[in-house]
Every structure is written in structure tokens, then in C-alpha cells.
Design a protein around this motif. Structure first.
Motif, mmCIF file in Angstrom:
data_model
loop_
_atom_site.group_PDB
_atom_site.id
_atom_site.type_symbol
_atom_site.label_atom_id
_atom_site.label_comp_id
_atom_site.label_asym_id
_atom_site.label_seq_id
_atom_site.Cartn_x
_atom_site.Cartn_y
_atom_site.Cartn_z
ATOM 1 N N LYS A 175 4.317 -4.761 -1.167
ATOM 2 C CA LYS A 175 4.478 -5.111 -2.579
ATOM 3 C C LYS A 175 5.282 -4.008 -3.253
ATOM 4 C CE LYS A 175 1.719 -6.292 -6.692
ATOM 5 N NZ LYS A 175 0.327 -6.444 -7.202
ATOM 6 N N ILE A 176 6.503 -4.322 -3.655
ATOM 7 C CA ILE A 176 7.372 -3.380 -4.354
ATOM 8 C C ILE A 176 7.271 -3.671 -5.850
ATOM 9 C CG2 ILE A 176 9.684 -2.418 -4.543
ATOM 10 C CD1 ILE A 176 8.448 -2.149 -1.754
ATOM 11 N N GLU A 227 7.118 -9.249 -3.366
ATOM 12 C CA GLU A 227 6.077 -9.280 -2.332
ATOM 13 C C GLU A 227 6.607 -10.005 -1.111
ATOM 14 O OE1 GLU A 227 1.738 -9.478 -3.579
ATOM 15 O OE2 GLU A 227 2.695 -10.632 -5.189
ATOM 16 N N PHE A 228 6.372 -9.421 0.063
ATOM 17 C CA PHE A 228 6.869 -10.022 1.295
ATOM 18 C C PHE A 228 6.130 -9.425 2.486
ATOM 19 C CE2 PHE A 228 9.395 -6.393 0.080
ATOM 20 C CZ PHE A 228 9.562 -5.665 1.247
ATOM 21 N N ILE A 235 16.066 -6.572 5.176
ATOM 22 C CA ILE A 235 14.666 -6.861 5.482
ATOM 23 C C ILE A 235 14.131 -7.910 4.512
ATOM 24 C CG2 ILE A 235 12.339 -5.873 5.566
ATOM 25 C CD1 ILE A 235 13.657 -3.192 6.311
ATOM 26 N N TYR A 236 14.521 -7.759 3.246
ATOM 27 C CA TYR A 236 14.073 -8.701 2.217
ATOM 28 C C TYR A 236 15.052 -8.613 1.054
ATOM 29 C CZ TYR A 236 11.330 -10.853 -1.508
ATOM 30 O OH TYR A 236 10.925 -11.661 -2.543
ATOM 31 N N GLU A 237 15.234 -9.720 0.347
ATOM 32 C CA GLU A 237 16.070 -9.691 -0.852
ATOM 33 C C GLU A 237 15.595 -10.738 -1.845
ATOM 34 O OE1 GLU A 237 20.146 -10.582 -0.019
ATOM 35 O OE2 GLU A 237 19.666 -12.237 1.338
ATOM 36 N N GLN A 238 15.820 -10.440 -3.115
ATOM 37 C CA GLN A 238 15.533 -11.399 -4.174
ATOM 38 C C GLN A 238 16.393 -11.042 -5.384
ATOM 39 O OE1 GLN A 238 11.266 -10.766 -5.039
ATOM 40 N NE2 GLN A 238 11.820 -9.947 -7.035
ATOM 41 N N PRO A 243 0.827 -1.209 0.000
ATOM 42 C CA PRO A 243 0.000 0.000 0.000
ATOM 43 C C PRO A 243 0.861 1.260 0.000
ATOM 44 C CG PRO A 243 0.105 -0.925 2.195
ATOM 45 C CD PRO A 243 0.816 -1.896 1.301
ATOM 46 N N GLU A 244 0.228 2.413 -0.167
ATOM 47 C CA GLU A 244 0.964 3.675 -0.244
ATOM 48 C C GLU A 244 1.781 3.924 1.017
ATOM 49 O OE1 GLU A 244 1.991 7.449 -2.078
ATOM 50 O OE2 GLU A 244 1.119 5.606 -2.852
ATOM 51 N N ASN A 245 1.212 3.594 2.175
ATOM 52 C CA ASN A 245 1.940 3.732 3.441
ATOM 53 C C ASN A 245 2.339 2.338 3.920
ATOM 54 O OD1 ASN A 245 3.062 4.586 5.830
ATOM 55 N ND2 ASN A 245 1.135 5.165 6.802
ATOM 56 N N LEU A 246 3.574 1.954 3.636
ATOM 57 C CA LEU A 246 4.063 0.645 4.059
ATOM 58 C C LEU A 246 4.191 0.611 5.575
ATOM 59 C CD1 LEU A 246 6.872 0.103 1.393
ATOM 60 C CD2 LEU A 246 4.611 -0.966 1.432
#
Length: 319
Positions: free
Chosen positions: A145-146, A193-194, A175-178, A135-138
């Protein structure tokens, strides 16, 4: 703001709408327009000020929307983005037919989309990365969802299929990686997405690196997680300190020590911010500019506090 025509005044920045406004004297007459080949304005945006690292800008002069042709984004500096607005005679004539009786230009510059859509160029100057999110405010402890595209600048910013490594980090922690191969379709975007971990707030970074297996093809875009504005409280009298510091009437150490004391004693209340492991030794010039504008009421508390949060993250302010 850098003006190549005349001195500007009434500069303001609204952090909610991300809208810049300012004024400049201008004689609205056919004779003056005929003698004016162009009006050139520049906006310099620090690359750690993510709110204005957008993919495009709209400009209005005296409430008349100006063509997108006047906008040129230069991302080829390491520390800042320079946005050129070059207004030619045909645009001046278009404004003139609606505003013949005014004696100034009133500018409004804002992102060209209603949602956040940021962009950045890789250090080697080959790729442009375009990013939005939902969403707009993560927020922490919720789905994120980036959405991103990787385009080739030398192919007129056409999406390209290339290997990439993506990560979101905060305080140098992942925090997250792909990784994968990006889409070369204009309709099919790349998605990450995470679940955002619990306890994440403040400035985080979207990192793109090793594009096309080139270690110089990398770029970082700052974003804000769990953006909160109602936790900010700054007494008005502190504006005097900010003004004195911006005018170099007090030195950096005195200003920083004063801000540290005010935060520690809850006289200034800002969102909780963690320090990164990497630190800076000097205060960036844009922080001093922010202090001057905030003292003059030209930017709001939220924008000023973003500068303080940056100094905390970089270890210059210690609380």
C-alpha cells in the motif's frame, strides 16, 4: 556534512535508526554565544539514497531538541538534497542552560517520524511529493500500500488536485502503475494498493510524472523491497581496500575488479541485486565518501553495501 563554524569529528551513521551523529568544538559561554550570530551545518544527501530523503528532520544538540525552525530542505538540485540547519542565538542559549560545562556540540540528526515518510520535489520545482507505505518492510508476493500526497510548493505545500501518473519500477520494468487526479484534502491521502510480484527485492523506484500534464513535473523516489540485513557478510580486512581507494591510493578499476572478485567468490556476501538496462560510466562521489566512512567505522556494513548494490544496478560492478 558541511560545517561553516568549525571542523567536525566522530561522524557516524546508523542505518537501522537512520541517525546521523557528529561532534564539533564549541565554547559554551555567554560571551561566546553573544558573539555567535548563528551556527550553520549542512547535510548533503544523494537523491538515490532513499533512507534519508525524508520529509522532515529532528536535530538534537547535547541531547537538547532544537526547534524545527532551524531546518530548511533544499531539493532543487538534480543529483542531491541539501539540508540546512541554521542554529540561531536563541537556540544556543536554550542548549546552554542545560549544558553549561561542555566544550563541544554533540549533534544527532534523524527523521522526525517513527515511520518512513519520504519526500521529493519535481524537476520543474512546482510540486512536492510525500510518500509512505504499509507495511514498513515491503515484501515480494504480498500486499503493498503506497500512500502519497501531491502538494504545490508555491501554495505553501498545500495538497492540490492535479492529474498524475504513478508507477513502481525495478530494472526499468513496471511492477505497478496507475493514473488519476490527486486529492486536495489534508485528511484524505492518495492510495495505490497492489500485490507485489514474486521475486522482487532490492532497490525499486516510485515514479511520479506528468503532474498537471507537464512532462517536466516528474520525480523519482528510491525505496527498498524486502530489506534484509542478515545476508550481509564483509571481512574486516576489506576495510583497508576501501580506505586506500577513498584516498586514491588505488584507482577505480582496481577497486571495482577487487570487489567483483570478492562477490563472485562469496568472500563478500550481499543480497541478490539485478543490473538495470541503463548504466553509468563513472562512480558517483558519494560512493567514495561511503567507503572512507565505512573504513573508519563511521557507517555500518548495511549502508556500505547499499552503495555496492547501486554500483551493481548501474553496471559498474558486474557479478
Amino acid at each position: 556534512i558541511i560545517s561553516y563554524y568549525d571542523e567536525i569529528s566522530n561522524f557516524k551513521y546508523d542505518s537501522n535508526s537512520r541517525e546521523i551523529s557528529f561532534s564539533m568544538p564549541f565554547e559554551w559561554s555567554i560571551s561566546n554565544i553573544n558573539q555567535t550570530s548563528e551556527v550553520h551545518q549542512e547535510i548533503v544527501v544523494p537523491k538515490n539514497f532513499g533512507d534519508l530523503l525524508v520529509s522532515g528532520y529532528d536535530m538534537y544538540i547535547n541531547h537538547v531538541k532544537i526547534s524545527q525552525d532551524v531546518v530548511n530542505i533544499d531539493d532543487f538540485f538534480s543529483e542531491e538534497r541539501v539540508v540546512h540547519f541554521i542554529i540561531y542565538q536563541r537556540e544556543l542559549l536554550n542548549v546552554f542552560q542545560y549544558n553549561q560545562n561542555q566544550d563541544e556540540m554533540n549533534f544527532i540528526i534523524k527523521p522526525d517520524r517513527d515511520y518512513t515518510h519520504l519526500s521529493s520535489v519535481t524537476e520543474n520545482g512546482q510540486f512536492r511529493v510525500l510518500v509512505s507505505w504499509e507495511p514498513e518492510n515491503l515484501k515480494s508476493n504480498s500486499n503493498a500500500k503506497i500512500i502519497f500526497d501531491i502538494t504545490d510548493i508555491f501554495l505553501k505545500n498545500r495538497p492540490v488536485a492535479t492529474e498524475y501518473e504513478f508507477s513502481m519500477t525495478q530494472n526499468n520494468k513496471i511492477i505497478y502503475e496507475q493514473s488519476g487526479i490527486s486529492s486536495d484534502s489534508k485528511e484524505e491521502h492518495n492510495i495505490a494498493e497492489f500485490m507485489m510480484p514474486e521475486g522482487i527485492s532490492g532497490i525499486a523506484y516510485l515514479n511520479f510524472k506528468n503532474l498537471d500534464n507537464n512532462n517536466l513535473a516528474k520525480s523519482t523516489i528510491p525505496i527498498i523491497i524486502d530489506r534484509i540485513t542478515n545476508e550481509i557478510s564483509i571481512p574486516d580486512w576489506i576495510r583497508n581496500n576501501a580506505l586506500w581507494w577513498s584516498e586514491e591510493q588505488i584507482d577505480d578499476n582496481t577497486f571495482i575488479q577487487g570487489i567483483e572478485y570478492l562477490i563472485k567468490n562469496n568472500i563478500i556476501v550481499i543480497p541478490q541485486t539485478q543490473q538495470e538496462s541503463s548504466t553509468l560510466q563513472e562512480i558517483p562521489p558519494w560512493i567514495r565518501n561511503n567507503a572512507a566512512w565505512w573504513a573508519a567505522g563511521q557507517i555500518d556494513d548495511t549502508t556500505f553495501v547499499q552503495g555496492l548494490e547501486y554500483l551493481i544496478q548501474k553496471g559498474i560492478i558486474r557479478v
